[in-house]
Design a protein around this motif. Structure first.
Motif, PDB file in Angstrom:
ATOM      1  N   ALA A  65      -3.670  11.482   2.263  1.00  0.00           N
ATOM      2  CA  ALA A  65      -3.929  10.069   2.531  1.00  0.00           C
ATOM      3  C   ALA A  65      -5.137   9.590   1.727  1.00  0.00           C
ATOM      4  O   ALA A  65      -5.145   8.483   1.194  1.00  0.00           O
ATOM      5  N   LYS A  66      -6.144  10.452   1.613  1.00  0.00           N
ATOM      6  CA  LYS A  66      -7.351  10.113   0.848  1.00  0.00           C
ATOM      7  C   LYS A  66      -6.997   9.874  -0.624  1.00  0.00           C
ATOM      8  O   LYS A  66      -7.467   8.924  -1.249  1.00  0.00           O
ATOM      9  N   LYS A  67      -6.148  10.745  -1.149  1.00  0.00           N
ATOM     10  CA  LYS A  67      -5.714  10.605  -2.538  1.00  0.00           C
ATOM     11  C   LYS A  67      -4.999   9.264  -2.738  1.00  0.00           C
ATOM     12  O   LYS A  67      -5.179   8.575  -3.740  1.00  0.00           O
ATOM     13  N   PRO A 120       5.078  16.114   6.036  1.00  0.00           N
ATOM     14  CA  PRO A 120       4.217  17.036   5.271  1.00  0.00           C
ATOM     15  C   PRO A 120       3.026  16.350   4.589  1.00  0.00           C
ATOM     16  O   PRO A 120       2.019  17.005   4.328  1.00  0.00           O
ATOM     17  N   ASP A 121       3.144  15.046   4.321  1.00  0.00           N
ATOM     18  CA  ASP A 121       2.023  14.362   3.652  1.00  0.00           C
ATOM     19  C   ASP A 121       1.089  13.666   4.645  1.00  0.00           C
ATOM     20  O   ASP A 121       0.185  12.950   4.245  1.00  0.00           O
ATOM     21  N   PHE A 122       1.335  13.871   5.946  1.00  0.00           N
ATOM     22  CA  PHE A 122       0.508  13.180   6.935  1.00  0.00           C
ATOM     23  C   PHE A 122      -0.743  14.005   7.226  1.00  0.00           C
ATOM     24  O   PHE A 122      -0.849  14.705   8.227  1.00  0.00           O
ATOM     25  N   PRO A 136       0.827  -1.212   0.000  1.00  0.00           N
ATOM     26  CA  PRO A 136       0.000   0.000   0.000  1.00  0.00           C
ATOM     27  C   PRO A 136       0.866   1.269   0.000  1.00  0.00           C
ATOM     28  O   PRO A 136       2.066   1.189   0.292  1.00  0.00           O
ATOM     29  N   PRO A 137       0.281   2.426  -0.331  1.00  0.00           N
ATOM     30  CA  PRO A 137       1.054   3.671  -0.308  1.00  0.00           C
ATOM     31  C   PRO A 137       1.711   3.894   1.051  1.00  0.00           C
ATOM     32  O   PRO A 137       1.165   3.497   2.081  1.00  0.00           O
ATOM     33  N   VAL A 150      -9.738   4.700   4.075  1.00  0.00           N
ATOM     34  CA  VAL A 150      -8.977   4.416   5.303  1.00  0.00           C
ATOM     35  C   VAL A 150      -8.180   5.636   5.780  1.00  0.00           C
ATOM     36  O   VAL A 150      -7.668   5.644   6.895  1.00  0.00           O
ATOM     37  N   ALA A 151      -8.117   6.668   4.943  1.00  0.00           N
ATOM     38  CA  ALA A 151      -7.497   7.926   5.369  1.00  0.00           C
ATOM     39  C   ALA A 151      -8.160   8.457   6.637  1.00  0.00           C
ATOM     40  O   ALA A 151      -7.548   9.209   7.404  1.00  0.00           O
TER      41      ALA A 151
END
Lengths: 195, 155
Positions: free
Chosen positions: B122-124, B115-117, B38-39, B129-130
């Motif tokens: 997360a949705k992207k 920065p991406d948290f 997963p990402p 589950v974001a």
């Protein structure tokens, strides 16, 4: 190359725009790259009451001399095996946060005469004799042992309530265990078990 | 009074946590489990859930470069094990938030700092589950507010 304490202090000062030697809370937690060694630079942190060193790769506790105001030492998520070299801060230290380390043996903990809070989830405590050592720390009020072998065995065997009585039996002054207040019934049961 | 005003301030965080959980369905979890890799942000979000529940994370802290910034390597094997529990979402809905302590909040800080948290990225990367990202942050907010409020109520 791992970060030194000096590197980590510089990053903290830049991020918060403060002077570390004047700060009551010094945040060196989650330093990238991870810190591997504590060193004498820590002795410059004279005002520090809460030293945050969690989320690093420190293997050994050391170099705390000179931190004369330290109340909270936070070392969670490191690679520490022993409770040692705490003499310099033993008089002032009230809280030791050391979850997610490799501690199997609590020898040395008896020096922390003013310790009230000990958070040590996810370590390697497997024997009741280690809990016996905590009886010497008579100001201890709040203890966290979730995720240690001793706790996991009780959880898996559905005997957590017996486990709680066993802990409270050894540590009569405890007010909170694993995040849950010690209640009157547990205290009575522990007292009866002590005989 | 003060205590009530502070409690009211915590309410939106709790509401956000519940709606974050309600936005996740068991089907989302099944879909996620089917992903071999997963990402990265998803792996880190699950590390936060592991820490809040006192489950194991990787012993050694490893930082890795993801799109130009440094983030902590997650213990995704353990996350998969956690999701294997049929009542995984139920455990989060009934999570004993009053048992959170200051250390746990500190252990989550390095994850929140990336920065991406955040929910949007997360949705992207991962869809519904974001919501777990909002849940973890709301649990910390609750603890921080409750710590200020409780002594005021006690007096």
């Amino acid at each position: 190359m791992p970060s030194t304490i000096k590197d980590a202090i510089k990053l903290f000062e830049e991020r918060k725009n403060v002077v570390a030697t004047e700060q009551e809370k010094v945040e060196l937690n989650g330093t990238c790259p991870a810190i591997e060694k504590m060193d004498a630079t820590l002795s410059t942190l004279k005002a520090c009451k809460h030293l945050a060193l969690s989320t690093n790769n420190i293997e050994k506790i050391s170099s705390l001399s000179g931190m004369e105001n330290l109340r909270i030492l936070s070392l969670g998520r490191n690679l520490i095996k022993k409770i040692e070299n705490l003499d310099a801060v033993a008089e002032t230290l009230e809280e030791l946060w050391i979850s997610y380390n490799q501690i199997a043996n609590l020898g040395g903990i008896e020096k922390l005469v003013n310790l009230k809070v000990l958070f040590m989830s996810n370590n390697k405590i497997a024997a009741w004799s280690e809990i016996d050592r905590l009886a010497a720390v008579d100001k201890l009020e709040d203890l966290l042992l979730v995720g240690n072998p001793l706790y996991n065995e009780a959880r898996d065997g559905n005997t957590l309530s017996d486990y709680r009585i066993e802990v409270i039996k050894r540590l009569p002054n405890l007010k909170k265990l694993d995040g849950i207040p010690v209640d009157v019934d547990e205290r009575d049961a522990a007292k009866a078990a002590r005989g | 009074d003060d205590a009530e005003r502070d409690l009211a301030a915590a309410k939106p965080a709790l509401d956000a946590a519940l709606s974050a959980l309600n936005s996740i369905s068991p089907k989302d979890i099944v879909g996620l489990k089917a992903l071999k890799n997963p990402p990265d942000v998803v792996k880190r979000i699950f590390d936060c859930v592991l820490i809040l529940r006192y489950w194991p994370v990787l012993d050694k802290v490893t930082w890795q470069d993801i799109k130009g910034f440094q983030v902590i390597l997650g213990n995704y094997d353990m996350a998969v094990k956690m999701m294997g529990d049929m009542n995984f979402l139920g455990h989060l809905v009934n999570f004993p938030k009053e048992q959170i302590n200051d250390e746990t909040v500190e252990l989550l800080e390095p994850y929140f700092a990336a920065p991406d948290f955040n929910y949007e990225s997360a949705k992207k990367a991962s869809g519904n589950v974001a919501g777990l990202c909002n849940w973890a942050e709301a649990m910390c907010t609750y603890h921080t507010v409750a710590k200020v409020v409780e002594p005021k109520i006690a007096t």
